[in-house]
Design an enzyme around this catalytic site. Sequence first.
Site, PDB file in Angstrom:
ATOM      1  N   TYR A 153       1.042  -1.387  -0.070  1.00  0.00           N
ATOM      2  CA  TYR A 153      -0.209  -0.434   0.019  1.00  0.00           C
ATOM      3  C   TYR A 153       0.803   0.829  -0.116  1.00  0.00           C
ATOM      4  CZ  TYR A 153      -3.924   3.441   1.907  1.00  0.00           C
ATOM      5  OH  TYR A 153      -4.588   4.150   1.765  1.00  0.00           O
ATOM      6  N   LYS A 157       1.370   4.333  -3.102  1.00  0.00           N
ATOM      7  CA  LYS A 157       1.046   5.676  -2.467  1.00  0.00           C
ATOM      8  C   LYS A 157       2.162   6.399  -2.833  1.00  0.00           C
ATOM      9  CE  LYS A 157      -3.528   4.903  -1.725  1.00  0.00           C
ATOM     10  NZ  LYS A 157      -4.823   4.967  -2.294  1.00  0.00           N
TER      11      LYS A 157
HETATM   12  P1  NAD Z   1     -13.218   2.852   1.005  1.00  0.00           P
HETATM   13  O1  NAD Z   1     -12.516   1.409   0.920  1.00  0.00           O
HETATM   14  O2  NAD Z   1     -14.772   3.400   2.236  1.00  0.00           O
HETATM   15  O3  NAD Z   1     -13.548   3.256  -0.875  1.00  0.00           O
HETATM   16  C1  NAD Z   1     -13.164   2.385  -1.464  1.00  0.00           C
HETATM   17  C2  NAD Z   1     -14.021   2.735  -2.901  1.00  0.00           C
HETATM   18  O4  NAD Z   1     -13.167   2.164  -3.463  1.00  0.00           O
HETATM   19  C3  NAD Z   1     -15.084   1.399  -2.422  1.00  0.00           C
HETATM   20  O5  NAD Z   1     -16.437   1.876  -2.297  1.00  0.00           O
HETATM   21  C4  NAD Z   1     -14.476   0.269  -3.270  1.00  0.00           C
HETATM   22  O6  NAD Z   1     -15.589  -0.389  -4.120  1.00  0.00           O
HETATM   23  C5  NAD Z   1     -14.064   1.226  -4.234  1.00  0.00           C
HETATM   24  N1  NAD Z   1     -12.802   0.225  -5.061  1.00  0.00           N
HETATM   25  C6  NAD Z   1     -12.216  -1.059  -5.037  1.00  0.00           C
HETATM   26  N2  NAD Z   1     -11.306  -1.504  -5.648  1.00  0.00           N
HETATM   27  C7  NAD Z   1     -12.216  -0.685  -6.746  1.00  0.00           C
HETATM   28  C8  NAD Z   1     -11.415  -1.010  -8.251  1.00  0.00           C
HETATM   29  N3  NAD Z   1     -11.537  -2.139  -8.940  1.00  0.00           N
HETATM   30  N4  NAD Z   1     -12.665   0.334  -9.557  1.00  0.00           N
HETATM   31  C9  NAD Z   1     -13.127   0.429  -8.973  1.00  0.00           C
HETATM   32  N5  NAD Z   1     -13.479   0.811  -7.660  1.00  0.00           N
HETATM   33  C10 NAD Z   1     -13.145  -0.011  -6.553  1.00  0.00           C
HETATM   34  O7  NAD Z   1     -11.917   3.334   1.007  1.00  0.00           O
HETATM   35  P2  NAD Z   1     -11.589   5.126   1.481  1.00  0.00           P
HETATM   36  O8  NAD Z   1     -10.733   4.775   3.089  1.00  0.00           O
HETATM   37  O9  NAD Z   1     -12.864   6.449   1.278  1.00  0.00           O
HETATM   38  O10 NAD Z   1     -10.575   5.523   0.872  1.00  0.00           O
HETATM   39  C11 NAD Z   1     -10.311   6.244  -0.667  1.00  0.00           C
HETATM   40  C12 NAD Z   1      -8.900   6.117  -1.053  1.00  0.00           C
HETATM   41  O11 NAD Z   1      -8.255   6.776   0.094  1.00  0.00           O
HETATM   42  C13 NAD Z   1      -8.439   5.222  -1.370  1.00  0.00           C
HETATM   43  O12 NAD Z   1      -7.736   5.042  -2.397  1.00  0.00           O
HETATM   44  C14 NAD Z   1      -7.543   5.035   0.402  1.00  0.00           C
HETATM   45  O13 NAD Z   1      -6.827   4.412  -0.001  1.00  0.00           O
HETATM   46  C15 NAD Z   1      -7.245   6.484   0.521  1.00  0.00           C
HETATM   47  N6  NAD Z   1      -6.777   6.697   1.890  1.00  0.00           N
HETATM   48  C16 NAD Z   1      -7.770   6.574   2.759  1.00  0.00           C
HETATM   49  C17 NAD Z   1      -7.285   7.173   4.608  1.00  0.00           C
HETATM   50  C18 NAD Z   1      -8.141   6.098   5.183  1.00  0.00           C
HETATM   51  O14 NAD Z   1      -7.171   6.691   6.463  1.00  0.00           O
HETATM   52  N7  NAD Z   1      -9.386   6.013   5.311  1.00  0.00           N
HETATM   53  C19 NAD Z   1      -5.859   6.959   4.408  1.00  0.00           C
HETATM   54  C20 NAD Z   1      -5.272   6.987   3.220  1.00  0.00           C
HETATM   55  C21 NAD Z   1      -6.259   7.609   1.710  1.00  0.00           C
END
Ligand code: NAD
Length: 245
Positions: A153, A157
């Site tokens: 991961y 990133k």
């Molecule tokens: P989440 O898991 O709640 O949402 C992610 C969404 O991406 C989901 O709806 C999922 O179905 C969709 N997804 C996954 N694989 C897919 C694919 N192959 N094609 C299309 N859609 C797909 O996650 P989140 O927390 O909302 O994270 C959103 C972004 O922010 C991600 O890239 C994550 O890495 C990043 N992020 C999140 C956090 C956190 O603490 N939540 C921190 C840093 C970065």
Amino acid sequence: MRLKDKVAIVTGGARGIGRAVSELFAQEGAVVIIWDLLEEGSTTANGINTKGGVAEFHSISVTDKEAIHAAVGDIHTRYGKIDILINNAGITRDKTLQKMSLDEWDAVIDVNLKGVFLCTQAVVPYMKEAGYGRIVSAASNVGLRGNFGQTNYSATKAGVIAMAKTWTMELGKYGITANALAPGFTLTEMVEKIPVEHMETIKKQIPLQTAAQPIDIAYGYLYLASDEARYVSGICLTIDGGISR
Ligand code: NAD
């Protein structure tokens, strides 16, 4: 109405941060196209439409090159342009280095890194033609600092940040900006797997002492997607309560 009449694709827009981005962008006047694998995407799009916004949901994986190109062509045919791409879809498959399987490595690289590459490659010809584009991709503060159990991961990133810098150099002359956004610990389904005690430890390490809500992150995407950020490209905007400093 900071995004009035803009056409925006939000990948992973069904839930979590992507849902907050989709709702905020629609409130700001954008036509929002949600790409996700979860059927929850139609609930999100319906919710936006019920409140007077304009949103569509399409079941598309960011790893499916053919489906992406077909969908991008369809959006261009129907709306005549694609102004904004939010590369938000992402997954985790956490394990320490020695325990991480090749499948776990590949799954995360495919969605978080290859997915960003494929979606961006598909929209850029239309943005170039229009002389306008906003590309914002989901990094993470772990892409800057690394994280225990996240070899795959954190590598993706960091890669997203480097891709934004590269695209800034390649695409700036076409009026296209490319940025990364690095959220910190944000309360979404993605972090639900983390045990409660560990969540409390994480929160204590955050100078602001609390996790982000998805909307805190969505405001950052709004800024980078707006005309107010027209002179901002190649940055990684960190929204993490002060962890990365
Ligand atoms: P989440 O898991 O709640 O949402 C992610 C969404 O991406 C989901 O709806 C999922 O179905 C969709 N997804 C996954 N694989 C897919 C694919 N192959 N094609 C299309 N859609 C797909 O996650 P989140 O927390 O909302 O994270 C959103 C972004 O922010 C991600 O890239 C994550 O890495 C990043 N992020 C999140 C956090 C956190 O603490 N939540 C921190 C840093 C970065």
